[in-house]
Design a protein around this motif. Sequence first.
Motif, PDB file in Angstrom:
ATOM      1  N   ILE A  50       0.786  -1.034  -0.073  1.00 52.66           N
ATOM      2  CA  ILE A  50       0.021  -0.174  -0.030  1.00 52.66           C
ATOM      3  C   ILE A  50       0.778   1.043  -0.150  1.00 52.66           C
ATOM      4  O   ILE A  50       0.608   2.151  -0.685  1.00 52.66           O
ATOM      5  CB  ILE A  50      -1.173   0.051   1.320  1.00 52.66           C
ATOM      6  CG1 ILE A  50      -2.143  -1.084   1.065  1.00 52.66           C
ATOM      7  CG2 ILE A  50      -1.638   1.379   1.486  1.00 52.66           C
ATOM      8  CD1 ILE A  50      -2.755  -1.369   2.119  1.00 52.66           C
ATOM      9  N   ALA A  51       1.797   1.192   0.831  1.00 55.05           N
ATOM     10  CA  ALA A  51       3.042   2.385   0.792  1.00 55.05           C
ATOM     11  C   ALA A  51       3.568   2.536  -0.372  1.00 55.05           C
ATOM     12  O   ALA A  51       3.930   3.627  -1.105  1.00 55.05           O
ATOM     13  CB  ALA A  51       3.960   2.155   1.866  1.00 55.05           C
ATOM     14  N   TYR A  53       2.345   1.730  -3.655  1.00 55.74           N
ATOM     15  CA  TYR A  53       1.677   2.131  -4.589  1.00 55.74           C
ATOM     16  C   TYR A  53       0.854   3.623  -4.339  1.00 55.74           C
ATOM     17  O   TYR A  53       0.287   4.227  -5.344  1.00 55.74           O
ATOM     18  CB  TYR A  53       0.617   0.777  -4.922  1.00 55.74           C
ATOM     19  CG  TYR A  53       1.295  -0.126  -6.165  1.00 55.74           C
ATOM     20  CD1 TYR A  53       1.321   0.377  -7.243  1.00 55.74           C
ATOM     21  CD2 TYR A  53       1.835  -1.211  -5.512  1.00 55.74           C
ATOM     22  CE1 TYR A  53       1.622  -0.248  -8.164  1.00 55.74           C
ATOM     23  CE2 TYR A  53       2.310  -2.035  -6.473  1.00 55.74           C
ATOM     24  CZ  TYR A  53       2.610  -1.697  -7.586  1.00 55.74           C
ATOM     25  OH  TYR A  53       2.975  -2.525  -8.835  1.00 55.74           O
ATOM     26  N   GLY A  54       0.702   3.628  -3.038  1.00 56.16           N
ATOM     27  CA  GLY A  54      -0.154   5.319  -2.636  1.00 56.16           C
ATOM     28  C   GLY A  54      -1.245   5.346  -3.398  1.00 56.16           C
ATOM     29  O   GLY A  54      -2.182   4.670  -3.053  1.00 56.16           O
ATOM     30  N   SER A  55      -1.183   6.313  -4.225  1.00 58.23           N
ATOM     31  CA  SER A  55      -2.589   6.764  -4.897  1.00 58.23           C
ATOM     32  C   SER A  55      -3.010   5.750  -5.942  1.00 58.23           C
ATOM     33  O   SER A  55      -4.300   5.601  -6.431  1.00 58.23           O
ATOM     34  CB  SER A  55      -2.348   8.111  -5.374  1.00 58.23           C
ATOM     35  OG  SER A  55      -1.420   7.977  -6.544  1.00 58.23           O
ATOM     36  N   LYS A  56      -2.226   4.757  -6.341  1.00 55.45           N
ATOM     37  CA  LYS A  56      -2.800   3.684  -7.299  1.00 55.45           C
ATOM     38  C   LYS A  56      -3.470   2.591  -6.675  1.00 55.45           C
ATOM     39  O   LYS A  56      -4.173   1.740  -7.603  1.00 55.45           O
ATOM     40  CB  LYS A  56      -1.608   2.936  -8.065  1.00 55.45           C
ATOM     41  CG  LYS A  56      -0.979   3.975  -8.810  1.00 55.45           C
ATOM     42  CD  LYS A  56       0.152   3.141  -9.977  1.00 55.45           C
ATOM     43  CE  LYS A  56       0.556   4.237 -10.974  1.00 55.45           C
ATOM     44  NZ  LYS A  56       0.763   3.456 -12.110  1.00 55.45           N
ATOM     45  N   SER A  59      -9.815   2.105  -3.926  1.00 54.31           N
ATOM     46  CA  SER A  59     -10.584   2.172  -2.575  1.00 54.31           C
ATOM     47  C   SER A  59     -12.001   2.120  -2.781  1.00 54.31           C
ATOM     48  O   SER A  59     -12.705   1.962  -2.180  1.00 54.31           O
ATOM     49  CB  SER A  59     -10.357   3.522  -1.603  1.00 54.31           C
ATOM     50  OG  SER A  59     -10.482   4.732  -2.407  1.00 54.31           O
TER      51      SER A  59
END
Length: 72
Positions: A50-51, A53-56, A59
């Motif tokens: 998750i860290a 890929y961030g905004s990718k 959700s």
Amino acid sequence: MSRAININAPQAHVLAACAKRKVPISTIETLVSGGTRVVMNNAADTATMIAAYGSKVISTPVRRMPTRMGPL
């Protein structure tokens, strides 16, 4: 935390990113709605990805491929 995440990236990219970080994958699939669903072996590995890929990280709800073609 769930071990599964949906990522707005092709499956090959996700496989390479996990290999680079030495994060084992429990299962991986391409999403009908685009992107990749990946399940890690533990929550710590999921947090790592998750860290990365961030905004990718997707959700919103996604459409998945059916895994069975009909009743058993």
